[in-house]
Design a protein around this motif. Structure first.
Motif, mmCIF file in Angstrom:
data_model
loop_
_atom_site.group_PDB
_atom_site.id
_atom_site.type_symbol
_atom_site.label_atom_id
_atom_site.label_comp_id
_atom_site.label_asym_id
_atom_site.label_seq_id
_atom_site.Cartn_x
_atom_site.Cartn_y
_atom_site.Cartn_z
ATOM 1 N N HIS A 45 0.820 -1.215 0.000
ATOM 2 C CA HIS A 45 0.000 0.000 0.000
ATOM 3 C C HIS A 45 0.852 1.262 0.000
ATOM 4 C CE1 HIS A 45 -2.429 3.305 1.623
ATOM 5 N NE2 HIS A 45 -3.445 2.701 1.033
ATOM 6 N N THR A 47 3.294 3.790 2.977
ATOM 7 C CA THR A 47 3.062 4.441 4.259
ATOM 8 C C THR A 47 4.084 5.552 4.474
ATOM 9 O OG1 THR A 47 3.012 4.103 6.672
ATOM 10 C CG2 THR A 47 4.507 2.706 5.418
ATOM 11 N N ASN A 48 3.717 6.528 5.274
ATOM 12 C CA ASN A 48 4.659 7.586 5.662
ATOM 13 C C ASN A 48 5.488 7.191 6.878
ATOM 14 O OD1 ASN A 48 4.005 9.562 3.677
ATOM 15 N ND2 ASN A 48 2.119 10.034 4.787
ATOM 16 N N SER A 49 5.154 6.067 7.500
ATOM 17 C CA SER A 49 5.859 5.607 8.693
ATOM 18 C C SER A 49 7.208 4.995 8.311
ATOM 19 C CB SER A 49 5.008 4.566 9.432
ATOM 20 O OG SER A 49 5.777 3.860 10.378
ATOM 21 N N GLY A 52 7.125 1.387 9.260
ATOM 22 C CA GLY A 52 6.347 0.608 8.300
ATOM 23 C C GLY A 52 7.109 0.381 7.008
ATOM 24 N N GLN A 53 7.784 1.401 6.535
ATOM 25 C CA GLN A 53 8.582 1.266 5.316
ATOM 26 C C GLN A 53 9.672 0.219 5.490
ATOM 27 O OE1 GLN A 53 9.996 5.210 4.425
ATOM 28 N NE2 GLN A 53 7.940 6.030 4.108
ATOM 29 N N VAL A 79 0.957 6.517 -1.707
ATOM 30 C CA VAL A 79 1.821 7.189 -0.736
ATOM 31 C C VAL A 79 3.289 7.225 -1.143
ATOM 32 C CG1 VAL A 79 2.559 7.355 1.682
ATOM 33 C CG2 VAL A 79 0.255 6.518 1.140
ATOM 34 N N GLY A 226 2.208 1.913 11.156
ATOM 35 C CA GLY A 226 1.829 3.062 10.340
ATOM 36 C C GLY A 226 0.569 3.694 10.894
#
Length: 275
Positions: A45, A47-49, A52-53, A79, A226
């Motif tokens: 998906h 993510t900005n985290s 998470g990345q 994203v 995230g």
């Protein structure tokens, strides 16, 4: 730290796009190239985290290390970059591509976004099923529960499976199926609570479980840290514990998830008759 029989990390292998057939030029008159296998394009998906990345990147890396014969390319449907088009563009033009969504259920991104993006490319391309439902996801969910001290032998417990949610009824059904599989595995009541778009909402599911049970555990059914994991913790007021997502930064990806990604690739490749 190892998790669920993780594969050992290995040295990075380069991809040999074309291999000889094994017959010497002396016998064949010339070396004959054998096409490389279809590329595995793993699309998450996004993510900005940073956590998470890193967690998602570890899964893509683990698939690469486990199958050095494959070209494994990561990308994102939202994203982050590279997007789907750029990821497919990174595959050499004479190589087919199998897009594997690193998504837990088949909603809009799988049925619409990825179909549209892949159909726009002039190459042999197919899209696999989403990762869930699958028993290997239950393996990881159970591991996370046990790591947080959950013991199914203790009476009066309930689990709330925290899922992202979707306006697509097929995705909601997928999540409910995973909840039923987890309940069957553990012998403990499992309710699915959604963070968006579907009902019951997670906070309501936790409250209802608390009224029924002596102990409530939120089992996080998300790929990685995230925005939605932050939301899970915020909406789990009243729960005794909240488990970690399936993937965590700093950990090698669980072997069941690696195997699941590769199996989705092989299944889609066979169905599309890509050899």
């Amino acid at each position: 730290m190892t998790l669920l029989g993780e594969r050992p990390r290995a040295a990075q292998h380069s991809i040999d796009w074309h291999r000889t057939s094994g017959r010497s030029a002396e016998h064949s008159g010339a070396e004959r190239a054998t096409p490389a296998p279809a590329a595995l394009v793993a699309i998450s998906h996004g993510t900005n985290s940073a956590d998470g990345q890193a967690a998602i990147a570890a899964l893509v890396e683990a698939v690469t290390l486990a199958h050095p014969e494959l070209a494994v390319i990561g990308g994102f449907v939202d994203v982050q970059q590279p997007d789907v088009a750029a990821s497919l563009g990174a595959v050499p033009p004479d190589i087919a591509a199998v897009v594997v969504p690193l998504l837990l259920s088949a909603g809009y991104h799988v049925h619409v976004d990825l179909q549209r993006e892949t159909s726009a490319h002039d190459r042999v391309t197919t899209v696999s099923r989403a990762l869930g439902p699958d028993d290997r996801l239950i393996d990881v969910l159970e591991h996370r529960l046990r790591a947080d001290g959950f013991d199914k032998r203790v009476p009066g417990q309930e689990i709330v499976l925290a899922a992202a949610g979707s306006s697509d009824a097929r995705a909601v059904h997928d999540c409910r199926t995973v909840g039923a599989l987890l309940e069957q595995r553990l012998g403990v009541r499992v309710t699915v609570g959604f963070l968006s778009a579907a009902t019951p909402r997670l906070a309501c599911a936790v409250t209802a479980a608390r009224l029924r049970g002596a102990s409530v555990t939120v089992s996080t059914y998300l790929m990685a840290p995230g925005f939605f994991f932050d939301l899970t913790r915020a909406q789990s007021v009243g729960a005794d514990r909240v488990t970690a997502p399936l993937l965590l930064p700093g950990e090698t990806a669980p072997a069941p998830l690696v195997d699941l990604v590769v199996d989705r690739y092989l299944e889609a490749k066979e169905q599309a008759q890509i050899f």
